[in-house]
Design a protein around this motif. Structure first.
Motif, PDB file in Angstrom:
ATOM      1  N   UNK A 107       0.810  -1.210   0.000  1.00  0.00           N
ATOM      2  CA  UNK A 107       0.000   0.000   0.000  1.00  0.00           C
ATOM      3  C   UNK A 107       0.853   1.274   0.000  1.00  0.00           C
ATOM      4  N   UNK A 108       2.144   1.130   0.177  1.00  0.00           N
ATOM      5  CA  UNK A 108       3.062   2.257   0.295  1.00  0.00           C
ATOM      6  C   UNK A 108       3.649   2.600  -1.076  1.00  0.00           C
ATOM      7  N   UNK A 109       3.359   3.792  -1.590  1.00  0.00           N
ATOM      8  CA  UNK A 109       3.812   4.155  -2.938  1.00  0.00           C
ATOM      9  C   UNK A 109       5.338   4.146  -3.054  1.00  0.00           C
ATOM     10  N   UNK A 110       6.032   4.273  -1.916  1.00  0.00           N
ATOM     11  CA  UNK A 110       7.501   4.290  -1.953  1.00  0.00           C
ATOM     12  C   UNK A 110       8.081   2.919  -2.276  1.00  0.00           C
ATOM     13  N   UNK A 111       7.256   1.886  -2.251  1.00  0.00           N
ATOM     14  CA  UNK A 111       7.721   0.539  -2.575  1.00  0.00           C
ATOM     15  C   UNK A 111       7.827   0.301  -4.082  1.00  0.00           C
ATOM     16  N   UNK A 112       7.367   1.251  -4.866  1.00  0.00           N
ATOM     17  CA  UNK A 112       7.288   1.034  -6.306  1.00  0.00           C
ATOM     18  C   UNK A 112       8.227   1.974  -7.043  1.00  0.00           C
ATOM     19  N   UNK A 113       9.034   1.397  -7.894  1.00  0.00           N
ATOM     20  CA  UNK A 113       9.981   2.186  -8.682  1.00  0.00           C
ATOM     21  C   UNK A 113       9.430   2.532 -10.054  1.00  0.00           C
ATOM     22  N   UNK A 114       8.543   1.703 -10.564  1.00  0.00           N
ATOM     23  CA  UNK A 114       8.097   1.850 -11.949  1.00  0.00           C
ATOM     24  C   UNK A 114       6.659   2.341 -11.996  1.00  0.00           C
ATOM     25  N   UNK A 115       6.486   3.501 -12.624  1.00  0.00           N
ATOM     26  CA  UNK A 115       5.189   4.156 -12.709  1.00  0.00           C
ATOM     27  C   UNK A 115       4.856   4.498 -14.144  1.00  0.00           C
ATOM     28  N   UNK A 116       3.581   4.424 -14.479  1.00  0.00           N
ATOM     29  CA  UNK A 116       3.116   4.921 -15.763  1.00  0.00           C
ATOM     30  C   UNK A 116       2.970   6.426 -15.698  1.00  0.00           C
ATOM     31  N   UNK A 117       2.563   7.027 -16.809  1.00  0.00           N
ATOM     32  CA  UNK A 117       2.493   8.486 -16.882  1.00  0.00           C
ATOM     33  C   UNK A 117       1.231   9.048 -16.251  1.00  0.00           C
ATOM     34  N   UNK A 118       0.248   8.212 -15.953  1.00  0.00           N
ATOM     35  CA  UNK A 118      -0.967   8.667 -15.312  1.00  0.00           C
ATOM     36  C   UNK A 118      -2.058   9.034 -16.301  1.00  0.00           C
ATOM     37  N   UNK A 119      -3.294   8.811 -15.888  1.00  0.00           N
ATOM     38  CA  UNK A 119      -4.445   9.205 -16.681  1.00  0.00           C
ATOM     39  C   UNK A 119      -5.460   9.880 -15.764  1.00  0.00           C
ATOM     40  N   UNK A 120      -6.001  11.001 -16.198  1.00  0.00           N
ATOM     41  CA  UNK A 120      -6.889  11.801 -15.366  1.00  0.00           C
ATOM     42  C   UNK A 120      -8.301  11.246 -15.385  1.00  0.00           C
ATOM     43  N   UNK A 121      -8.876  11.099 -14.208  1.00  0.00           N
ATOM     44  CA  UNK A 121     -10.290  10.758 -14.068  1.00  0.00           C
ATOM     45  C   UNK A 121     -10.953  11.879 -13.284  1.00  0.00           C
ATOM     46  N   UNK A 122     -11.963  12.478 -13.879  1.00  0.00           N
ATOM     47  CA  UNK A 122     -12.696  13.567 -13.234  1.00  0.00           C
ATOM     48  C   UNK A 122     -14.155  13.143 -13.085  1.00  0.00           C
ATOM     49  N   UNK A 123     -14.629  13.143 -11.841  1.00  0.00           N
ATOM     50  CA  UNK A 123     -16.013  12.763 -11.565  1.00  0.00           C
ATOM     51  C   UNK A 123     -16.784  14.025 -11.207  1.00  0.00           C
ATOM     52  N   UNK A 124     -17.655  14.412 -12.115  1.00  0.00           N
ATOM     53  CA  UNK A 124     -18.383  15.657 -11.927  1.00  0.00           C
ATOM     54  C   UNK A 124     -19.636  15.662 -12.789  1.00  0.00           C
ATOM     55  N   UNK A 125     -20.667  16.357 -12.298  1.00  0.00           N
ATOM     56  CA  UNK A 125     -21.876  16.510 -13.091  1.00  0.00           C
ATOM     57  C   UNK A 125     -21.833  17.805 -13.882  1.00  0.00           C
TER      58      UNK A 125
END
Length: 125
Positions: A107-125
């Motif tokens: 659960x600790x993000x510091x345990x991971x060295x390899x990350x993707x670039x990310x994708x935005x999710x926006x929840x809104x009406x």
């Protein structure tokens, strides 16, 4: 290793969306594939992982029962995050991650060295 996340966008509350993560061929050998997210002004937050060695998924309490992680057995470099019953507080950039071996601190993000670039999710009406 390269990770490519996709599938984000604008979703209405209580809606659904599926994110995809494509890993390079090398990354398909990693035991753990998972997702974190980061909302503006907040730290990166654990969403969930799939552990091949443990043959199970782990989720944060905030998404348990609403989000589902899966890996494509045919395309073993693909992972998905099915998100349902979305809430405005799910708004964030979602990142896929991999790890060679399972860790109890998954659960600790510091345990991971390899990350993707990310994708935005926006929840809104």
């Amino acid at each position: 290793v390269q990770l490519q996340a996709s599938g984000g966008g604008l979703v209405e509350p209580w809606g659904s969306v599926r994110l995809s993560c494509a890993a390079s061929e090398v990354a398909s050998n990693y035991d753990v594939m998972g997702w974190f997210r980061q909302a503006p002004g907040k730290e990166r937050e654990f969403v969930g992982i799939f552990s091949k060695s443990r043959r199970r998924t782990y989720y944060s309490d905030s998404v348990k029962g609403r989000f589902t992680i899966s890996r494509d057995n045919a395309k073993n470099n693909m992972m998905y995050l099915q998100m349902t019953s979305l809430k405005p507080e799910d708004t964030a950039v979602y990142y896929c991650v991999v790890r060679v071996r399972h860790t109890v601190a998954y659960y600790d993000h510091r345990q991971y060295e390899h990350w993707g670039q990310g994708t935005q999710v926006t929840v809104s009406s």
